[in-house]
Design a protein around this motif. Sequence first.
Motif, PDB file in Angstrom:
ATOM      1  N   ARG A 147       0.854  -1.322   0.041  1.00  0.00           N
ATOM      2  CA  ARG A 147       0.053   0.030  -0.111  1.00  0.00           C
ATOM      3  C   ARG A 147       0.817   1.066  -0.084  1.00  0.00           C
ATOM      4  NH1 ARG A 147      -3.699   1.431   4.946  1.00  0.00           N
ATOM      5  NH2 ARG A 147      -1.682   1.971   5.907  1.00  0.00           N
TER       6      ARG A 147
ATOM      7  N   TYR B  15     -11.961   4.629  12.248  1.00  0.00           N
ATOM      8  CA  TYR B  15     -11.445   3.263  11.164  1.00  0.00           C
ATOM      9  C   TYR B  15     -12.547   2.377  11.874  1.00  0.00           C
ATOM     10  CZ  TYR B  15      -7.011   5.126   9.824  1.00  0.00           C
ATOM     11  OH  TYR B  15      -5.842   6.034   9.362  1.00  0.00           O
ATOM     12  N   ILE B  24     -12.507   2.447  15.721  1.00  0.00           N
ATOM     13  CA  ILE B  24     -11.498   2.985  16.461  1.00  0.00           C
ATOM     14  C   ILE B  24     -11.504   4.448  16.010  1.00  0.00           C
ATOM     15  CG2 ILE B  24      -8.924   2.713  16.620  1.00  0.00           C
ATOM     16  CD1 ILE B  24      -9.083  -0.167  15.156  1.00  0.00           C
ATOM     17  N   PRO B  45       2.696   8.970  21.823  1.00  0.00           N
ATOM     18  CA  PRO B  45       2.943   7.345  22.004  1.00  0.00           C
ATOM     19  C   PRO B  45       2.231   6.649  20.875  1.00  0.00           C
ATOM     20  CG  PRO B  45       1.041   7.828  23.393  1.00  0.00           C
ATOM     21  CD  PRO B  45       1.457   9.191  22.937  1.00  0.00           C
ATOM     22  N   GLY B  47       0.010   4.567  18.258  1.00  0.00           N
ATOM     23  CA  GLY B  47      -1.364   4.364  18.064  1.00  0.00           C
ATOM     24  C   GLY B  47      -2.032   5.732  18.373  1.00  0.00           C
ATOM     25  N   CYS B  48      -1.538   6.817  18.560  1.00  0.00           N
ATOM     26  CA  CYS B  48      -2.108   8.087  19.011  1.00  0.00           C
ATOM     27  C   CYS B  48      -2.547   8.983  17.677  1.00  0.00           C
ATOM     28  CB  CYS B  48      -1.401   9.062  19.743  1.00  0.00           C
ATOM     29  SG  CYS B  48       0.050   9.784  19.183  1.00  0.00           S
ATOM     30  N   GLY B  49      -2.243   8.286  16.590  1.00  0.00           N
ATOM     31  CA  GLY B  49      -2.826   9.078  15.319  1.00  0.00           C
ATOM     32  C   GLY B  49      -1.826   9.683  14.593  1.00  0.00           C
ATOM     33  N   THR B  52      -2.117   8.779  11.025  1.00  0.00           N
ATOM     34  CA  THR B  52      -3.022   9.124  10.245  1.00  0.00           C
ATOM     35  C   THR B  52      -3.168  10.386   9.874  1.00  0.00           C
ATOM     36  OG1 THR B  52      -4.324   7.326  11.580  1.00  0.00           O
ATOM     37  CG2 THR B  52      -5.639   8.991  10.815  1.00  0.00           C
TER      38      THR B  52
HETATM   39  N1  LIG Z   1      -6.211   1.264   8.182  1.00  0.00           N
HETATM   40  C1  LIG Z   1      -6.727   1.260   9.378  1.00  0.00           C
HETATM   41  N2  LIG Z   1      -7.730   0.452   9.665  1.00  0.00           N
HETATM   42  C2  LIG Z   1      -8.073   0.372  11.156  1.00  0.00           C
HETATM   43  N3  LIG Z   1      -7.474   1.003  12.171  1.00  0.00           N
HETATM   44  C3  LIG Z   1      -6.432   1.854  11.710  1.00  0.00           C
HETATM   45  C4  LIG Z   1      -5.984   2.095  10.578  1.00  0.00           C
HETATM   46  N4  LIG Z   1      -4.833   2.870  10.520  1.00  0.00           N
HETATM   47  C5  LIG Z   1      -4.596   3.156  11.793  1.00  0.00           C
HETATM   48  N5  LIG Z   1      -5.583   2.580  12.608  1.00  0.00           N
HETATM   49  C6  LIG Z   1      -5.900   2.571  13.977  1.00  0.00           C
HETATM   50  O1  LIG Z   1      -5.761   3.984  14.241  1.00  0.00           O
HETATM   51  C7  LIG Z   1      -5.019   4.202  15.542  1.00  0.00           C
HETATM   52  C8  LIG Z   1      -4.024   5.405  15.130  1.00  0.00           C
HETATM   53  O2  LIG Z   1      -3.057   4.885  14.125  1.00  0.00           O
HETATM   54  P1  LIG Z   1      -1.931   5.503  13.690  1.00  0.00           P
HETATM   55  O3  LIG Z   1      -2.146   6.793  12.885  1.00  0.00           O
HETATM   56  O4  LIG Z   1      -0.927   4.474  12.796  1.00  0.00           O
HETATM   57  O5  LIG Z   1      -0.994   5.823  15.093  1.00  0.00           O
HETATM   58  P2  LIG Z   1       0.529   6.033  15.331  1.00  0.00           P
HETATM   59  O6  LIG Z   1       1.307   6.493  13.773  1.00  0.00           O
HETATM   60  O7  LIG Z   1       0.599   7.287  16.002  1.00  0.00           O
HETATM   61  O8  LIG Z   1       1.132   4.967  15.647  1.00  0.00           O
HETATM   62  C9  LIG Z   1      -4.598   3.103  16.099  1.00  0.00           C
HETATM   63  O9  LIG Z   1      -4.954   2.441  17.069  1.00  0.00           O
HETATM   64  C10 LIG Z   1      -4.237   2.190  14.852  1.00  0.00           C
HETATM   65  O10 LIG Z   1      -4.661   0.678  15.218  1.00  0.00           O
END
Ligand SMILES: Nc1ncnc2c1ncn2[C@@H]1O[C@H](COP(=O)(O)OP(=O)(O)O)[C@@H](O)[C@H]1O
Lengths: 260, 270
Positions: A147, B15, B24, B45, B47-49, B52
């Motif tokens: 991806r 999500y 989530i 930390p 998983g904080c987004g 995203t």
């Molecule tokens: N494509 C997705 N589908 C479902 N959940 C997601 C997806 N991408 C991220 N998440 C969830 O959203 C939250 C934030 O993820 P992320 O933005 O990757 O955090 P970080 O980069 O700060 O570690 C996490 O709980 C992750 O599991």
Amino acid sequence: MSRRRSKILVVSALAVLLLAWEGAVVLTGAQASWPFPSGIIRSGFAITADGTLLVALAGSLQRVITGFLVGALVGIPTGIAMGLLPWVNLAMRPVTESLRSIAPIAWIPLAILWLGVQGNAALFVVAYAAVFPFILNAAQAARAVDRNHLRAARALGAGPGLILRAVVVPSTLPTIFTAARIALAIAWSSIIAAELALGVKIESGGRSVAGLGQLMVATLYVKRDVNALVFGMLVIGLVSFLIDAVLRRLRDTLLPWARR
Amino acid sequence: MTDSILKIQAVRKTYVSVRTGDTIEALAGIDLEVPAGEFLAVVGPSGCGKSTLLSLVAGFTQPSAGEVLYRGQRVTGAGPERGVMFQDYALFPWRTVLGNIEFGPLARGVALTQRHARARELIRLVGLDGFENRYPHELSGGMRQRCALARMLANDPEIWLMDEPLAAVDQQTRTILQDELLRLWGDAARRPGAPTVIFVTHAIDEAVLLADRVVVLARRPGRIKAVIDIPLPRPRPAQRGSPQFAALVAQVWDLIRDEAAKAIVEEIDR
Ligand SMILES: Nc1ncnc2c1ncn2[C@@H]1O[C@H](COP(=O)(O)OP(=O)(O)O)[C@@H](O)[C@H]1O
Ligand SMILES: [Mg+2]
């Protein structure tokens, strides 16, 4: 055990085995229906020297390669489209799944009916056998494109066409090479099966030999040479090994980045 | 602020987990404005987004609510004016260093000789001379990072979106790359029209060292816990080990400590 000593052991075991085989057949006087090493070598020389083996081999190989290419040309784009577009996948899935479960050689009677015994029927069977590994593997690989590679390409300004050419296709190539190896192996065994089936028919019509399968039928039913038949079997195994080696070599030179 | 290049207004992102079907809440109500030319660091930390947030600005995903405005325009997709550097680099393994770096100009239709010239210039800039014909798997971690950086820079993006770009290298390489990154951005003498940077990291000292402002995110749901100005003078490499630097790191760390502890506990519970 040292490497040298184990090599000696292997060679002498093989020699003992071959001698025992030869002795068993010759001493029991079963040469008519049982092949034996020296007979295989003699018959092998004979069909190689008079050119029949080479002509048959060339005929089979030509059909395998043509059928394989047809399978690749049809299968790779179909598979990639199925992997990328859910609606294509939905539409094609039932067709590919049901056709795939019909063994290629089960098509031989129909292929003969439609295309005659001269060789196109065998070609059809080979293309049919080769197309499914390409479809399945290309679809799976297209679904598995990283991806972040797609995102990176988009963020760099790439449109759909460039993404297809410069991201999706190269990502699928290693898997497609695996598919090619599977397809060629299946194609090669299918051509032999098809030619064996066609060979019986040809011989009954009194026509000439066209491929390795036909040659095997002819040596057995016309010349009653069981040794030549076994030599043909050995050639089939050797060719399939060589084809695979060539494909592996090709993969390493064409996809140097995929070498692990 | 009138010269904000990026406005993030009341953005939420939820999500739906494919595995469990749960929703989530990755980001809940983010408001943020980024002035043009700013170096913004985002810490928090895992998983904080953070990722995203970058994906939303890059245009890889759309917000569930709220708006992301880039130069006043709603972001609906990716574009070459917003360059991205991924945590795993996402280099194309089937392209050489040169091939990777010239991909952006290629995609934008730049002619062969020009894009090669540009790629070679960047190769020199990031110190990959002599490696232009290597494939990514033949490079060290630090070299892959430089390659990913050069690939992003080849398009001369207005904003650099960098997702933990220095996370996976050893400390020495990291220090060198921090300095190079600052130099490329214009740490010593900021030009007008200098790029804007959003730099995601989990290393607080790195955030403080590089950034004009540090955004601290909290998790579950992801939200902005604090925005801290970093008034350290530039060029920054000289600030490593200064008392003000240490004080700011401690200040950010105080804000994050509870969150980090909570994250660890949740990680263990799962
Ligand atoms: N494509 C997705 N589908 C479902 N959940 C997601 C997806 N991408 C991220 N998440 C969830 O959203 C939250 C934030 O993820 P992320 O933005 O990757 O955090 P970080 O980069 O700060 O570690 C996490 O709980 C992750 O599991
Ligand atoms: Mg992340």
